[in-house]
Design a protein around this motif. Structure first.
Motif, PDB file in Angstrom:
ATOM      1  N   THR A  27      15.231  43.567  -5.681  1.00 40.74           N
ATOM      2  CA  THR A  27      15.547  43.812  -4.272  1.00 40.74           C
ATOM      3  C   THR A  27      16.336  42.680  -3.620  1.00 40.74           C
ATOM      4  OG1 THR A  27      13.401  42.882  -3.617  1.00 40.74           O
ATOM      5  CG2 THR A  27      13.534  45.282  -3.943  1.00 40.74           C
ATOM      6  N   MET A  28      16.277  41.473  -4.194  1.00 41.17           N
ATOM      7  CA  MET A  28      16.969  40.342  -3.592  1.00 41.17           C
ATOM      8  C   MET A  28      18.039  39.751  -4.517  1.00 41.17           C
ATOM      9  SD  MET A  28      13.778  38.372  -1.722  1.00 41.17           S
ATOM     10  CE  MET A  28      14.862  37.200  -0.941  1.00 41.17           C
ATOM     11  N   GLY A  29      18.182  40.313  -5.694  1.00 41.54           N
ATOM     12  CA  GLY A  29      19.174  39.807  -6.629  1.00 41.54           C
ATOM     13  C   GLY A  29      18.817  38.465  -7.245  1.00 41.54           C
ATOM     14  N   TYR A  44      17.495  37.373 -10.021  1.00 43.92           N
ATOM     15  CA  TYR A  44      17.112  37.760 -11.377  1.00 43.92           C
ATOM     16  C   TYR A  44      16.596  36.571 -12.188  1.00 43.92           C
ATOM     17  CZ  TYR A  44      20.002  41.649  -9.827  1.00 43.92           C
ATOM     18  OH  TYR A  44      20.543  42.676  -9.095  1.00 43.92           O
ATOM     19  N   PRO A  68      22.589  35.332   0.764  1.00 43.46           N
ATOM     20  CA  PRO A  68      23.213  36.400  -0.037  1.00 43.46           C
ATOM     21  C   PRO A  68      22.198  37.318  -0.694  1.00 43.46           C
ATOM     22  CG  PRO A  68      23.059  34.413  -1.334  1.00 43.46           C
ATOM     23  CD  PRO A  68      22.416  34.092  -0.010  1.00 43.46           C
ATOM     24  N   PHE A  69      20.979  37.375  -0.146  1.00 51.19           N
ATOM     25  CA  PHE A  69      19.915  38.171  -0.765  1.00 51.19           C
ATOM     26  C   PHE A  69      19.801  39.574  -0.184  1.00 51.19           C
ATOM     27  CE2 PHE A  69      18.461  33.658  -0.501  1.00 51.19           C
ATOM     28  CZ  PHE A  69      18.703  33.337  -1.836  1.00 51.19           C
ATOM     29  N   ASN A  70      20.745  39.947   0.678  1.00 50.41           N
ATOM     30  CA  ASN A  70      20.708  41.263   1.320  1.00 50.41           C
ATOM     31  C   ASN A  70      21.328  42.320   0.403  1.00 50.41           C
ATOM     32  OD1 ASN A  70      23.116  39.864   1.667  1.00 50.41           O
ATOM     33  ND2 ASN A  70      23.662  40.962   3.537  1.00 50.41           N
ATOM     34  N   VAL A  71      20.608  42.624  -0.667  1.00 52.60           N
ATOM     35  CA  VAL A  71      21.090  43.589  -1.663  1.00 52.60           C
ATOM     36  C   VAL A  71      20.900  45.017  -1.181  1.00 52.60           C
ATOM     37  CG1 VAL A  71      20.773  44.421  -4.033  1.00 52.60           C
ATOM     38  CG2 VAL A  71      20.636  41.958  -3.527  1.00 52.60           C
ATOM     39  N   ILE A  72      19.791  45.269  -0.495  1.00 51.93           N
ATOM     40  CA  ILE A  72      19.460  46.623  -0.053  1.00 51.93           C
ATOM     41  C   ILE A  72      20.175  46.936   1.263  1.00 51.93           C
ATOM     42  CG2 ILE A  72      17.572  48.177   0.575  1.00 51.93           C
ATOM     43  CD1 ILE A  72      15.710  46.504  -1.078  1.00 51.93           C
ATOM     44  N   ASP A  73      20.653  48.157   1.384  1.00 51.98           N
ATOM     45  CA  ASP A  73      21.333  48.611   2.602  1.00 51.98           C
ATOM     46  C   ASP A  73      20.398  48.476   3.807  1.00 51.98           C
ATOM     47  OD1 ASP A  73      22.491  50.136   4.683  1.00 51.98           O
ATOM     48  OD2 ASP A  73      23.605  51.324   3.227  1.00 51.98           O
TER      49      ASP A  73
END
Length: 312
Positions: A273-275, A277, A216-221
């Motif tokens: 970039t990967m969430g 935090y 679930p680390f695909n935060v960036i388009d």
């Protein structure tokens, strides 16, 4: 031989203030509090020992028992609570409340030692009982809380200090625990950088790419990632150099500020970039507590001198 022994003792027991300890206490207090709040809605679902959970806690604890029977776990608390008629859900809720209370206690510095011990114990129980869903942040929280509960608390910025009117702590003892934390971080970063450097994934950027596109680390388009893919090898090489060089350049007064800013910036970028935090926060807290005291103090002093000169 005597000279070497004196140098070693001088290095380990260097005099220090408790500024670093205040940073570690407050930072870990926020870390524990945010960690607990982030899991609140799924707490029972992740840690339940019944079939209603995501993965039954009993399975994780059974595997943990193969390693050691003495590692703290939530099963201990549940088993004790059954003797007084408390249900598992109640015990899990009480454990969550204790973790939040310990985090808040660390933030304000109230019952600092007890708060640190409770935070370490309950977090370790949660991390080990939920081993299938725990990751790096749990390991580093355990490390930070372990050093915190053994350090000479309370610090002079805590509520305990103001209420109890304590005397200054032994500067050599304060310096010793900070030095142990520093050495531990150096070992971690060196072997992390060495492991990355032995493969080709970080040199050609493919490891960076896989890290950014993996759920679930695909935060960036993905479209943005494809457009800027030529930066991945640069980022990978930068990370390898930064982690490998950490153990050497963080000790030098001339390079410490640069390395600390870069390592903090790396973890901040990782969190954004990967969430991740919470992982970014714990790494920043540990680094600033370990090596930020002189850097922050020198920067503040220079800023004060510049302002005084501007008003003169």
């Amino acid at each position: 031989m005597q000279v070497s022994r004196e140098r070693l003792l001088g290095f380990l027991f260097t005099a220090g203030t408790d500024n670093w300890l205040a940073v570690l206490r407050v930072g870990l207090g926020f870390q524990v509090t945010f960690y607990s709040l982030s899991l609140r809605n799924d707490w029972n679902y992740l840690l339940s020992g019944t079939a209603s959970g995501l993965v039954t806690r009993n399975l994780a604890e059974a595997l943990l028992s193969l390693e050691s029977h003495f590692v703290p776990r939530l099963g201990w608390l549940v088993a004790l609570a059954t003797h007084v008629g408390l249900r598992e859900e109640t015990v899990l809720s009480l454990a969550w409340l204790c973790l939040v209370a310990a985090g808040c206690g660390l933030i304000v510095g109230l019952a600092s030692r007890l708060s640190a011990i409770l935070a370490w114990f309950f977090h370790l129980c949660v991390a080990k009982s939920g081993g299938f869903v725990s990751y790096g942040v749990d390991n580093f929280m355990t490390i930070g809380l372990f050093y915190l509960m053994l350090s000479p608390l309370p610090d002079r910025y805590s509520l305990d200090w103001r209420v109890r009117e304590l005397q200054p702590k032994n500067p050599q003892l304060l310096g010793f625990w900070r030095r142990v934390l520093q050495l531990h971080l150096c070992v971690i970063y060196f072997f992390s950088g060495l492991t990355k450097s032995l493969g080709t994934g970080w040199w050609d950027g493919s490891s960076v790419w896989r890290a950014l596109i993996r759920p679930p680390f695909n935060v960036i388009d993905p479209e943005i990632l494809v457009r800027w893919n030529y930066l991945f090898p640069v980022a990978g090489i930068f990370v390898c150099i930064l982690e490998l060089g950490y153990s050497f350049f963080i000790w030098n007064d001339k390079t410490r500020k640069i390395w600390l800013i870069c390592i903090v910036g790396m973890h901040f970028a990782l969190g954004v970039t990967m969430g991740m935090y919470l992982f970014a926060l714990i790494m920043i807290v540990l680094n600033v507590a370990a090596f930020g005291q002189g850097v922050i103090g020198d920067s503040a002093k220079q800023l004060f001198v510049r302002r005084q000169a501007a008003h003169a």
